[in-house]
Design an enzyme around this catalytic site. Structure first.
Site, PDB file in Angstrom:
ATOM      1  N   TYR A 201      -0.941   8.481  -2.403  1.00 11.97           N
ATOM      2  CA  TYR A 201      -1.076   8.157  -3.821  1.00 11.97           C
ATOM      3  C   TYR A 201      -2.227   8.935  -4.462  1.00 11.97           C
ATOM      4  CZ  TYR A 201       2.202   4.188  -4.015  1.00 11.97           C
ATOM      5  OH  TYR A 201       3.315   3.391  -4.040  1.00 11.97           O
ATOM      6  N   GLY A 202      -3.228   9.263  -3.660  1.00 11.14           N
ATOM      7  CA  GLY A 202      -4.393   9.979  -4.182  1.00 11.14           C
ATOM      8  C   GLY A 202      -4.029  11.315  -4.813  1.00 11.14           C
TER       9      GLY A 202
ATOM     10  N   CYS B 170      -4.479  -1.436  -2.070  1.00  9.27           N
ATOM     11  CA  CYS B 170      -4.656  -0.006  -2.295  1.00  9.27           C
ATOM     12  C   CYS B 170      -5.550   0.179  -3.510  1.00  9.27           C
ATOM     13  CB  CYS B 170      -3.288   0.641  -2.537  1.00  9.27           C
ATOM     14  SG  CYS B 170      -3.389   2.387  -2.972  1.00  9.27           S
ATOM     15  N   ASN B 171      -6.701   0.800  -3.304  1.00  4.65           N
ATOM     16  CA  ASN B 171      -7.615   1.043  -4.423  1.00  4.65           C
ATOM     17  C   ASN B 171      -7.027   2.037  -5.417  1.00  4.65           C
ATOM     18  OD1 ASN B 171     -10.686   0.066  -3.530  1.00  4.65           O
ATOM     19  ND2 ASN B 171      -9.375   0.527  -1.804  1.00  4.65           N
ATOM     20  N   THR B 172      -6.349   3.053  -4.906  1.00  5.79           N
ATOM     21  CA  THR B 172      -5.828   4.111  -5.771  1.00  5.79           C
ATOM     22  C   THR B 172      -4.820   3.528  -6.756  1.00  5.79           C
ATOM     23  OG1 THR B 172      -6.114   5.595  -3.892  1.00  5.79           O
ATOM     24  CG2 THR B 172      -4.843   6.440  -5.747  1.00  5.79           C
TER      25      THR B 172
ATOM     26  N   GLU C 140      -3.738   7.812   8.946  1.00  8.45           N
ATOM     27  CA  GLU C 140      -2.309   7.684   9.297  1.00  8.45           C
ATOM     28  C   GLU C 140      -2.035   8.454  10.597  1.00  8.45           C
ATOM     29  OE1 GLU C 140       0.681   6.664   7.126  1.00  8.45           O
ATOM     30  OE2 GLU C 140      -0.711   5.497   5.908  1.00  8.45           O
TER      31      GLU C 140
ATOM     32  N   ASP D 292       0.868  -1.188   0.000  1.00  8.96           N
ATOM     33  CA  ASP D 292       0.000   0.000   0.000  1.00  8.96           C
ATOM     34  C   ASP D 292       0.898   1.228   0.000  1.00  8.96           C
ATOM     35  OD1 ASP D 292      -2.310   1.628   0.151  1.00  8.96           O
ATOM     36  OD2 ASP D 292      -2.281   1.635   2.327  1.00  8.96           O
ATOM     37  N   SER D 293       0.270   2.382  -0.222  1.00  7.40           N
ATOM     38  CA  SER D 293       1.005   3.643  -0.142  1.00  7.40           C
ATOM     39  C   SER D 293       1.423   3.938   1.300  1.00  7.40           C
ATOM     40  CB  SER D 293       0.116   4.790  -0.627  1.00  7.40           C
ATOM     41  OG  SER D 293      -1.057   4.835   0.173  1.00  7.40           O
TER      42      SER D 293
ATOM     43  N   HIS E 213      -7.389   2.639   3.796  1.00 10.21           N
ATOM     44  CA  HIS E 213      -7.150   3.368   5.047  1.00 10.21           C
ATOM     45  C   HIS E 213      -8.430   3.530   5.875  1.00 10.21           C
ATOM     46  CE1 HIS E 213      -3.279   4.508   3.324  1.00 10.21           C
ATOM     47  NE2 HIS E 213      -2.950   5.033   4.492  1.00 10.21           N
TER      48      HIS E 213
ATOM     49  N   CYS F 246     -11.127   2.831  -0.008  1.00 11.98           N
ATOM     50  CA  CYS F 246      -9.726   3.142   0.301  1.00 11.98           C
ATOM     51  C   CYS F 246      -9.396   2.315   1.532  1.00 11.98           C
ATOM     52  CB  CYS F 246      -9.552   4.627   0.597  1.00 11.98           C
ATOM     53  SG  CYS F 246      -7.924   5.053   1.262  1.00 11.98           S
TER      54      CYS F 246
HETATM   55  N1  DGL Z   1      -4.856   3.162   0.824  1.00 12.66           N
HETATM   56  C1  DGL Z   1      -5.023   3.771  -0.435  1.00 12.66           C
HETATM   57  C2  DGL Z   1      -6.279   3.286  -1.159  1.00 12.66           C
HETATM   58  O1  DGL Z   1      -6.805   2.218  -0.865  1.00 12.66           O
HETATM   59  C3  DGL Z   1      -4.867   5.238  -0.672  1.00 12.66           C
HETATM   60  C4  DGL Z   1      -4.312   6.265   0.172  1.00 12.66           C
HETATM   61  C5  DGL Z   1      -3.467   7.272  -0.578  1.00 12.66           C
HETATM   62  O2  DGL Z   1      -2.278   6.989  -0.697  1.00 12.66           O
HETATM   63  O3  DGL Z   1      -3.989   8.305  -1.064  1.00 12.66           O
HETATM   64  O4  DGL Z   1      -6.749   3.917  -2.048  1.00 12.66           O
END
Ligand code: DGL
Length: 263
Positions: A45-46, A77-79, A155, A13-14, A193, A191
């Site tokens: 990552y967003g 991570c979805n992004t 976070e 993940d990010s 998170h 997401c």
């Molecule tokens: N955990 C990440 C997701 O599922 C994204 C968080 C990020 O880095 O913006 O999209």
């Protein structure tokens, strides 16, 4: 006779959101050897342009695959998944399990047929997400809610810096729609998170909804892909790697211990 080696699973993940996926996978296959890779140097990552993100994920994961030789990679991570999965599958021979918005099960289980998809601004604007809606959301109203701040809040909370209720309520508010006598009854946590903030979501939501966390489905998929690997009893404790190279703060180390990492 010596025991076979544990399967190696790389969870990526990010940042720390993928821990919510790791937790469920580890419950299904506690005998696997886990390496959790957090690209904290690239977080969030967003906010990254698409070409930058594809190249970054390819480089970071490429190096980790070369180093750890995983049997399976989980892009938690979805992004990243909604953008880079096709590229990763084309480049690396190892199987990938991605994390993408759970729009199909959300629409299937919604009674009011009004759902929300809560993700990063990048995830909700992706063509991948829109295609899922076209394919699986017939007869269901879907509101896409992109949050620029929630991943950072998750976070912060994990690192021991509490975030005010009002700040969280402001980010999730647009998920709650009530028109024509129908209210949002299901919110897709798009997401990884966000399940870290689930208790805060429940207490700040204007009305109760079902919060759909994809982690159990991902864990089932990992379990199915590893079904040919017999359980072993010689797995080492999970390892966590940060691309920044920074050691976690004492508060974060405590949180990581709660997830099973011996930091
Ligand atoms: N955990 C990440 C997701 O599922 C994204 C968080 C990020 O880095 O913006 O999209």
């Amino acid at each position: 006779m010596s025991e076979t080696a544990p399967a190696t699973v790389l969870v990526f993940d990010s940042g720390l959101g993928g821990l919510t996926v790791f937790r469920d996978i580890a419950a299904v296959r506690p005998d696997a050897r886990f390496v959790y890779l957090a690209d904290d140097a690239g977080f969030p990552y967003g906010n990254l342009p698409e070409a930058t993100l594809i190249a970054r994920v390819r480089d970071v994961l490429g190096a980790a695959i070369a180093q750890h030789a995983p049997d399976l990679v989980v892009v938690a991570c979805n992004t990243a998944s909604t953008l880079a999965l096709a590229d990763l599958r084309a480049r690396f021979a190892v199987p990938f399990v991605g994390t993408v918005p759970a729009i199909k099960p959300a629409c299937a289980q919604s009674v009011s047929k009004r759902i929300a998809v809560l993700g990063t601004q990048a995830t909700v604007s992706r063509e991948y997400t829109r295609a899922l809606i076209r394919e699986f959301a017939a007869g269901c109203d879907v509101v896409l809610v992109g949050s620029p701040r929630l991943a950072g809040y998750a976070e912060a909370e994990l690192a021991g810096h509490p975030v005010a209720d009002a700040a969280i309520a402001a980010e999730i508010g647009a998920c709650f729609v009530e028109t024509e006598g129908r209210r949002t009854d299901t919110v897709v946590l798009a997401c990884t998170h966000y399940p870290l903030l689930i208790d805060r979501f429940r207490t700040t939501a204007p009305w109760p909804v079902h919060w759909l966390d994809p982690a159990p489905a991902i864990a089932r998929r990992v379990g199915a892909l590893l079904q040919d690997r017999p359980p072993v009893s010689n797995a080492p404790p999970p390892a966590i790697v940060f691309t920044s190279g920074q050691a976690p703060s004492p508060a974060l180390a405590k949180a990581l211990q709660a997830f099973g990492f011996p930091v």
